[in-house]
Write a protein that holds these residues in place. Structure first.
Motif, PDB file in Angstrom:
ATOM      1  N   LYS A  31       2.480   7.167  -6.725  1.00 23.11           N
ATOM      2  CA  LYS A  31       1.530   8.230  -7.059  1.00 23.11           C
ATOM      3  C   LYS A  31       2.082   9.620  -6.726  1.00 23.11           C
ATOM      4  N   THR A  32       2.890   9.694  -5.701  1.00 25.47           N
ATOM      5  CA  THR A  32       3.344  11.006  -5.213  1.00 25.47           C
ATOM      6  C   THR A  32       4.741  11.389  -5.678  1.00 25.47           C
ATOM      7  N   ILE A  38       2.517   1.767  -3.538  1.00 28.46           N
ATOM      8  CA  ILE A  38       1.626   2.359  -4.545  1.00 28.46           C
ATOM      9  C   ILE A  38       1.458   3.856  -4.284  1.00 28.46           C
ATOM     10  N   THR A  39       1.309   4.241  -3.030  1.00 34.06           N
ATOM     11  CA  THR A  39       1.208   5.660  -2.690  1.00 34.06           C
ATOM     12  C   THR A  39       2.481   6.398  -3.096  1.00 34.06           C
ATOM     13  N   GLN A  49       0.832  -1.207   0.000  1.00 35.20           N
ATOM     14  CA  GLN A  49       0.000   0.000   0.000  1.00 35.20           C
ATOM     15  C   GLN A  49       0.868   1.260   0.000  1.00 35.20           C
ATOM     16  N   ASP A  50       1.909   1.261   0.832  1.00 36.91           N
ATOM     17  CA  ASP A  50       2.814   2.415   0.875  1.00 36.91           C
ATOM     18  C   ASP A  50       3.568   2.568  -0.441  1.00 36.91           C
TER      19      ASP A  50
END
Length: 220
Positions: free
Chosen positions: A114-115, A110-111, A107-108
């Protein structure tokens, strides 16, 4: 952790603030030789970066025979495919020696993509490199004879994992003959035969657990 992350090619273009934010989601852990980090066909949940040591990525056939896909060294990353497409792991990962790895949860990760465009670009470049290497491997298996495949595999190992001094590249041999023959796509006796030939010509020497490849003699 920040100084450690800065040495990783994937994060080399990031500034200090970006590295600080990433360090907060990273975990550093030591693993013993032979530790399986994940198995082929299981769901992925972690992205890894090698800090020290080495990791082999491989698949296994129905008879248990392994096919090594790649050898990960410090600075290399792996485990991203399953996180990106949501499908099961395409291979198994196992440490070849005592290793220290940095891990980021799915999850981290993928974030993170994105950032931070720089990291996303780095991942795309890494995947492109692996695709080109796979295409080259298919070409080698199709068009090169066994001897040429062995020599190309040794050169590839040297270029990716060796230390160069002049025309000599020194490689710490974490792979055994069975594993090198799998990478080259040849039978073990053929591998041994080619290595003995290269030793007789002093193109390679094997002191201890190292292999030294003399590029000047190889070209000659």
């Amino acid at each position: 952790m920040i100084e450690l992350l800065h040495t990783v090619p994937l994060f080399s273009r990031l500034n200090m603030n970006q590295l600080e934010s990433i360090s907060g989601i990273c975990t550093k852990k030591s693993f013993k030789t032979g530790t399986v980090l994940f198995h082929e066909k299981e769901l992925g949940s972690v992205f890894y970066i090698v800090h020290s040591g080495s990791v082999k990525i491989y698949t296994a056939g129905s008879t248990g025979e392994e096919k090594i896909l790649s050898l990960m060294k410090p600075g290399d990353s792996f485990g991203e495919l399953s996180l990106i497409d949501g499908k099961p792991r395409s291979a198994t990962a196992r440490t070849l020696e005592d290793s220290v790895l940095i891990s980021i949860s799915g999850q981290d990760f993928i974030t993170l993509l994105k950032t931070h465009f720089d990291i996303s670009l780095g991942i795309m470049q890494e995947l492109s490199t692996r695709l080109r290497e796979s295409n080259q491997h298919v070409h080698d298996l199709t068009f090169l004879d066994a001897r040429s495949r062995v020599i190309r595999s040794l050169i590839t190992l040297a270029n990716k994992n060796g230390i160069r001094t002049g025309s000599t590249i020194t490689i710490k041999m974490t792979l055994n003959y069975d594993e090198v023959s799998q990478m080259a796509g040849v039978q073990k006796p053929i591998l041994i035969q080619v290595i003995r030939e290269l030793q007789e010509k002093q193109i390679i020497t094997m002191p201890g657990h190292e292999m030294k490849l003399d590029l000047a003699k190889l070209r000659a």
